[in-house]
Design a protein around this motif. Structure first.
Motif, PDB file in Angstrom:
ATOM      1  N   LYS A  84       0.853  -1.184   0.000  1.00 37.74           N
ATOM      2  CA  LYS A  84       0.000   0.000   0.000  1.00 37.74           C
ATOM      3  C   LYS A  84       0.892   1.239   0.000  1.00 37.74           C
ATOM      4  CE  LYS A  84      -3.976   2.061   2.279  1.00 37.74           C
ATOM      5  NZ  LYS A  84      -4.923   1.972   3.377  1.00 37.74           N
ATOM      6  N   LEU A  85       0.431   2.275  -0.703  1.00 37.77           N
ATOM      7  CA  LEU A  85       1.107   3.568  -0.683  1.00 37.77           C
ATOM      8  C   LEU A  85       0.428   4.446   0.357  1.00 37.77           C
ATOM      9  CD1 LEU A  85       1.540   4.202  -4.502  1.00 37.77           C
ATOM     10  CD2 LEU A  85       3.298   3.520  -2.878  1.00 37.77           C
ATOM     11  N   PHE A  86       1.214   5.013   1.251  1.00 37.62           N
ATOM     12  CA  PHE A  86       0.688   5.849   2.332  1.00 37.62           C
ATOM     13  C   PHE A  86       1.175   7.287   2.182  1.00 37.62           C
ATOM     14  CE2 PHE A  86       0.521   1.658   4.281  1.00 37.62           C
ATOM     15  CZ  PHE A  86      -0.661   1.698   5.006  1.00 37.62           C
ATOM     16  N   SER A  87       0.344   8.224   2.609  1.00 37.18           N
ATOM     17  CA  SER A  87       0.775   9.619   2.701  1.00 37.18           C
ATOM     18  C   SER A  87       0.995   9.993   4.166  1.00 37.18           C
ATOM     19  CB  SER A  87      -0.233  10.556   2.053  1.00 37.18           C
ATOM     20  OG  SER A  87      -1.509  10.345   2.595  1.00 37.18           O
ATOM     21  N   GLU A  88       0.464   9.165   5.079  1.00 38.65           N
ATOM     22  CA  GLU A  88       0.662   9.355   6.517  1.00 38.65           C
ATOM     23  C   GLU A  88       1.047   8.016   7.133  1.00 38.65           C
ATOM     24  OE1 GLU A  88      -2.832  11.042   8.274  1.00 38.65           O
ATOM     25  OE2 GLU A  88      -2.748  12.834   7.031  1.00 38.65           O
ATOM     26  N   ILE A  89       1.690   8.062   8.278  1.00 35.86           N
ATOM     27  CA  ILE A  89       2.128   6.840   8.956  1.00 35.86           C
ATOM     28  C   ILE A  89       0.899   6.073   9.448  1.00 35.86           C
ATOM     29  CG2 ILE A  89       3.443   5.921  10.906  1.00 35.86           C
ATOM     30  CD1 ILE A  89       5.219   8.456  10.685  1.00 35.86           C
ATOM     31  N   PRO A  90       0.782   4.777   9.084  1.00 29.60           N
ATOM     32  CA  PRO A  90      -0.378   3.998   9.531  1.00 29.60           C
ATOM     33  C   PRO A  90      -0.332   3.720  11.036  1.00 29.60           C
ATOM     34  CG  PRO A  90       1.173   2.583   8.384  1.00 29.60           C
ATOM     35  CD  PRO A  90       1.689   3.985   8.258  1.00 29.60           C
ATOM     36  N   LYS A  91      -1.494   3.484  11.625  1.00 28.22           N
ATOM     37  CA  LYS A  91      -1.570   3.221  13.067  1.00 28.22           C
ATOM     38  C   LYS A  91      -0.975   1.859  13.428  1.00 28.22           C
ATOM     39  CE  LYS A  91      -5.592   6.120  14.108  1.00 28.22           C
ATOM     40  NZ  LYS A  91      -4.912   7.301  13.760  1.00 28.22           N
ATOM     41  N   ASN A  92      -1.266   0.831  12.669  1.00 27.76           N
ATOM     42  CA  ASN A  92      -0.754  -0.507  13.000  1.00 27.76           C
ATOM     43  C   ASN A  92       0.598  -0.724  12.301  1.00 27.76           C
ATOM     44  OD1 ASN A  92      -2.190  -0.507  10.569  1.00 27.76           O
ATOM     45  ND2 ASN A  92      -2.678  -2.679  10.704  1.00 27.76           N
ATOM     46  N   LEU A  93       1.616  -0.146  12.914  1.00 26.55           N
ATOM     47  CA  LEU A  93       2.968  -0.106  12.375  1.00 26.55           C
ATOM     48  C   LEU A  93       3.851  -1.104  13.117  1.00 26.55           C
ATOM     49  CD1 LEU A  93       4.703   1.683  10.411  1.00 26.55           C
ATOM     50  CD2 LEU A  93       5.175   3.129  12.379  1.00 26.55           C
ATOM     51  N   CYS A  94       4.723  -1.808  12.387  1.00 29.76           N
ATOM     52  CA  CYS A  94       5.652  -2.772  13.006  1.00 29.76           C
ATOM     53  C   CYS A  94       6.866  -2.082  13.629  1.00 29.76           C
ATOM     54  CB  CYS A  94       6.147  -3.785  11.968  1.00 29.76           C
ATOM     55  SG  CYS A  94       4.880  -4.866  11.286  1.00 29.76           S
ATOM     56  N   TYR A  95       7.103  -0.827  13.302  1.00 33.23           N
ATOM     57  CA  TYR A  95       8.282  -0.085  13.769  1.00 33.23           C
ATOM     58  C   TYR A  95       7.871   0.964  14.781  1.00 33.23           C
ATOM     59  CZ  TYR A  95      10.398  -1.877   9.474  1.00 33.23           C
ATOM     60  OH  TYR A  95      10.852  -2.684   8.488  1.00 33.23           O
ATOM     61  N   ASP A  96       8.880   1.586  15.390  1.00 30.98           N
ATOM     62  CA  ASP A  96       8.628   2.776  16.182  1.00 30.98           C
ATOM     63  C   ASP A  96       8.268   3.898  15.217  1.00 30.98           C
ATOM     64  OD1 ASP A  96       9.322   1.521  18.561  1.00 30.98           O
ATOM     65  OD2 ASP A  96      11.418   2.147  18.433  1.00 30.98           O
ATOM     66  N   LYS A  97       7.267   4.652  15.540  1.00 27.66           N
ATOM     67  CA  LYS A  97       6.844   5.764  14.697  1.00 27.66           C
ATOM     68  C   LYS A  97       7.997   6.743  14.469  1.00 27.66           C
ATOM     69  CE  LYS A  97       3.327   9.338  14.380  1.00 27.66           C
ATOM     70  NZ  LYS A  97       2.234  10.034  15.050  1.00 27.66           N
ATOM     71  N   GLU A  98       8.858   6.908  15.472  1.00 25.48           N
ATOM     72  CA  GLU A  98       9.980   7.846  15.386  1.00 25.48           C
ATOM     73  C   GLU A  98      10.964   7.437  14.291  1.00 25.48           C
ATOM     74  OE1 GLU A  98       8.964   6.466  18.438  1.00 25.48           O
ATOM     75  OE2 GLU A  98       7.776   8.255  18.846  1.00 25.48           O
ATOM     76  N   GLU A  99      11.152   6.123  14.090  1.00 23.03           N
ATOM     77  CA  GLU A  99      12.056   5.661  13.025  1.00 23.03           C
ATOM     78  C   GLU A  99      11.519   6.074  11.656  1.00 23.03           C
ATOM     79  OE1 GLU A  99      13.908   1.670  15.122  1.00 23.03           O
ATOM     80  OE2 GLU A  99      12.215   1.459  13.777  1.00 23.03           O
ATOM     81  N   ILE A 100      10.225   5.934  11.465  1.00 22.87           N
ATOM     82  CA  ILE A 100       9.616   6.300  10.183  1.00 22.87           C
ATOM     83  C   ILE A 100       9.690   7.817   9.986  1.00 22.87           C
ATOM     84  CG2 ILE A 100       7.519   6.233   8.770  1.00 22.87           C
ATOM     85  CD1 ILE A 100       8.889   3.473   9.243  1.00 22.87           C
ATOM     86  N   GLU A 101       9.441   8.580  11.032  1.00 22.53           N
ATOM     87  CA  GLU A 101       9.531  10.043  10.934  1.00 22.53           C
ATOM     88  C   GLU A 101      10.956  10.468  10.572  1.00 22.53           C
ATOM     89  OE1 GLU A 101       5.991  11.283  14.050  1.00 22.53           O
ATOM     90  OE2 GLU A 101       8.028  10.999  14.814  1.00 22.53           O
ATOM     91  N   LYS A 102      11.939   9.803  11.150  1.00 26.87           N
ATOM     92  CA  LYS A 102      13.343  10.105  10.841  1.00 26.87           C
ATOM     93  C   LYS A 102      13.637   9.811   9.373  1.00 26.87           C
ATOM     94  CE  LYS A 102      17.964   9.131  12.664  1.00 26.87           C
ATOM     95  NZ  LYS A 102      18.727   8.355  13.657  1.00 26.87           N
ATOM     96  N   LEU A 103      13.124   8.695   8.862  1.00 27.42           N
ATOM     97  CA  LEU A 103      13.326   8.342   7.454  1.00 27.42           C
ATOM     98  C   LEU A 103      12.632   9.336   6.531  1.00 27.42           C
ATOM     99  CD1 LEU A 103      12.961   4.505   7.842  1.00 27.42           C
ATOM    100  CD2 LEU A 103      15.019   5.695   7.067  1.00 27.42           C
ATOM    101  N   MET A 104      11.470   9.836   6.940  1.00 27.10           N
ATOM    102  CA  MET A 104      10.764  10.834   6.132  1.00 27.10           C
ATOM    103  C   MET A 104      11.628  12.082   5.971  1.00 27.10           C
ATOM    104  SD  MET A 104       6.916  10.396   7.625  1.00 27.10           S
ATOM    105  CE  MET A 104       5.781  10.744   6.290  1.00 27.10           C
TER     106      MET A 104
END
Length: 113
Positions: A84-104
């Motif tokens: 799936k293509l996302f524009s926002e971080i999904p709620k049921n995430l396998c990672y820490d949200k902070e890791e995804i924000e850092k990658l963004m």
């Protein structure tokens, strides 16, 4: 054994694959095979799991034996996992949200598509 995970942007969205065992969304990635370097593993895993061909790949950071990359790519075929293509971080995430924000944040260092 080290592994890779890739934050892939396509246009202004990012690619995630659904891990049915863990029941959550994660970045395409997996273990680095013997004789393979991290960049080739990242490209292979994106193609296998998400059907994404990487156009531009850049190292982001390493954490807990996982090498994180940011990339631009295109979906070229059906992958082995639900995608799936996302524009926002999904709620049921396998990672820490902070890791995804850092990658963004790291994606701003990629050349424009």
């Amino acid at each position: 054994m080290k592994a890779v995970a890739v934050f892939v942007k396509i246009n202004e969205k990012f690619v995630m694959v659904y891990n049915e065992k863990r029941r959550c969304w994660e970045l395409p990635g997996g273990k680095i095979e013997e004789g393979e370097d991290a960049e080739n593993a990242a490209r292979r895993e994106c193609m296998e799991e998400a059907g994404v061909e990487i156009v531009e790949l850049k190292y982001a950071f390493e954490k807990n034996d996982i090498i994180f990359f940011v990339a631009r790519g295109n979906i070229v075929r059906k992958g082995d996992m639900p995608v799936k293509l996302f524009s926002e971080i999904p709620k049921n995430l396998c990672y820490d949200k902070e890791e995804i924000e850092k990658l963004m944040e790291f994606t701003s260092s990629l050349p424009p598509s």
